[in-house]
Design a protein around this motif. Structure first.
Motif, short mmCIF file in Angstrom:
data_model
loop_
_atom_site.label_atom_id
_atom_site.label_comp_id
_atom_site.label_asym_id
_atom_site.label_seq_id
_atom_site.Cartn_x
_atom_site.Cartn_y
_atom_site.Cartn_z
N GLU A 14 -8.10 -20.95 -9.81
CA GLU A 14 -6.94 -20.43 -10.51
C GLU A 14 -5.93 -19.80 -9.57
N SER A 15 -6.40 -19.02 -8.62
CA SER A 15 -5.49 -18.35 -7.67
C SER A 15 -4.73 -19.38 -6.86
N LEU A 18 -2.07 -21.03 -9.03
CA LEU A 18 -0.87 -20.23 -9.27
C LEU A 18 0.03 -20.21 -8.05
N VAL A 19 -0.57 -20.09 -6.87
CA VAL A 19 0.22 -20.08 -5.63
C VAL A 19 0.93 -21.41 -5.44
N THR A 20 0.21 -22.49 -5.67
CA THR A 20 0.81 -23.83 -5.53
C THR A 20 1.94 -24.03 -6.52
N PHE A 21 1.76 -23.57 -7.76
CA PHE A 21 2.80 -23.70 -8.77
C PHE A 21 4.07 -22.97 -8.35
N SER A 22 3.88 -21.75 -7.86
CA SER A 22 5.04 -20.95 -7.46
C SER A 22 5.80 -21.61 -6.32
N LYS A 23 5.07 -22.07 -5.31
CA LYS A 23 5.72 -22.69 -4.16
C LYS A 23 6.43 -23.98 -4.57
N ARG A 24 5.75 -24.82 -5.31
CA ARG A 24 6.32 -26.12 -5.69
C ARG A 24 7.50 -25.93 -6.65
N LYS A 25 7.37 -24.98 -7.54
CA LYS A 25 8.46 -24.71 -8.49
C LYS A 25 9.72 -24.30 -7.74
N ASN A 26 9.57 -23.37 -6.82
CA ASN A 26 10.73 -22.91 -6.05
C ASN A 26 11.34 -24.04 -5.24
N GLY A 27 10.48 -24.84 -4.65
CA GLY A 27 10.98 -25.97 -3.88
C GLY A 27 11.73 -26.96 -4.74
N LEU A 28 11.20 -27.20 -5.94
CA LEU A 28 11.84 -28.14 -6.87
C LEU A 28 13.19 -27.62 -7.34
N LEU A 29 13.27 -26.33 -7.66
CA LEU A 29 14.54 -25.73 -8.07
C LEU A 29 15.56 -25.78 -6.94
N LYS A 30 15.09 -25.55 -5.72
CA LYS A 30 15.98 -25.60 -4.55
C LYS A 30 16.54 -27.00 -4.35
#
Length: 211
Positions: A14-15, A18-30
């Motif tokens: 789970e940890s 969550l870390v992967t989601f945050s990183k990938r989400k930010n990269g995708l928004l960028k």
């Protein structure tokens, strides 16, 4: 140091997830933001986390972009449906044209068999029509003879039934049964022969009388 290739499968931890989601989400928004700025493209990005939290980016108004997307989807669906309809209609058109030609051919053949529109027929066509008519007449005569035989058979069966019924009724009345139809026909035939042999002659002795 070369970065290892990440295997594309669900992250069990789970940890780490969550870390992967945050990183990938930010990269995708960028990347979405960069694409809209560099290419002057209308970009809209919507992300829902595993727990249902919303993250979004829109280079313009999100609602307008979504509305435009829905209209485009409708147009695409209509185009697809029209294409499918055309694909189904086209074979039907060919089949309809082929059927119409067959009907026209049969109508023309029917008129020729009835003795109409023979002016454009060649000798070979007239010969073929003649053969068809002769074959039809043979079939009709054969069927007619068959029906006559069936009628004769039914008449004989009815005659036999009536004779049996007559015999039964005569017995009930205490009268002598009639002879069979075959015997009656035989007697009638003999009677006709006897009548034909009985020639009336006048025998005169001497000179014939003067008229």
């Amino acid at each position: 140091m070369v970065r290892g290739k990440i295997q594309m499968k669900f992250i069990e931890n789970e940890s780490s997830r969550l870390v992967t989601f945050s990183k990938r989400k930010n990269g995708l928004l960028k990347k979405a933001r960069e694409l809209s700025v560099l290419c002057d493209a209308e970009v809209a990005l919507i992300i829902f986390s595993q727990k249902g939290r919303l993250f979004q980016f829109s280079s313009s108004n999100m609602e307008n972009t979504i509305e435009k997307y829905l209209e485009h989807g409708k147009e695409e669906e209509t185009t697809t449906n029209n294409t499918e309809v055309q694909q189904h209609v086209q074979p039907l058109k060919h089949e309809g044209a082929f059927t119409a030609k067959k009907i026209e051919f049969f109508e023309s053949s029917k008129r020729k068999l009835l003795g109409q529109d023979l002016g454009t027929c060649s000798v070979e066509e007239l010969h073929d029509i003649h053969i068809q008519l002769e074959n039809s007449l043979k079939t009709i005569r054969a069927r007619k003879a068959e029906l006559y035989k069936e009628d004769i058979k039914k008449s004989k069966a009815k005659e036999k039934f009536l004779f049996q019924e007559n015999t039964r009724l005569r017995k009930q009345c205490g009268r002598k049964p009639n002879q069979t139809p075959e015997k009656q026909k035989e007697i009638a035939s003999c009677s006709q022969r006897t009548v034909s042999l009985e020639v009336v002659t006048d025998l005169f002795i001497g000179l014939p009388p003067f008229q």
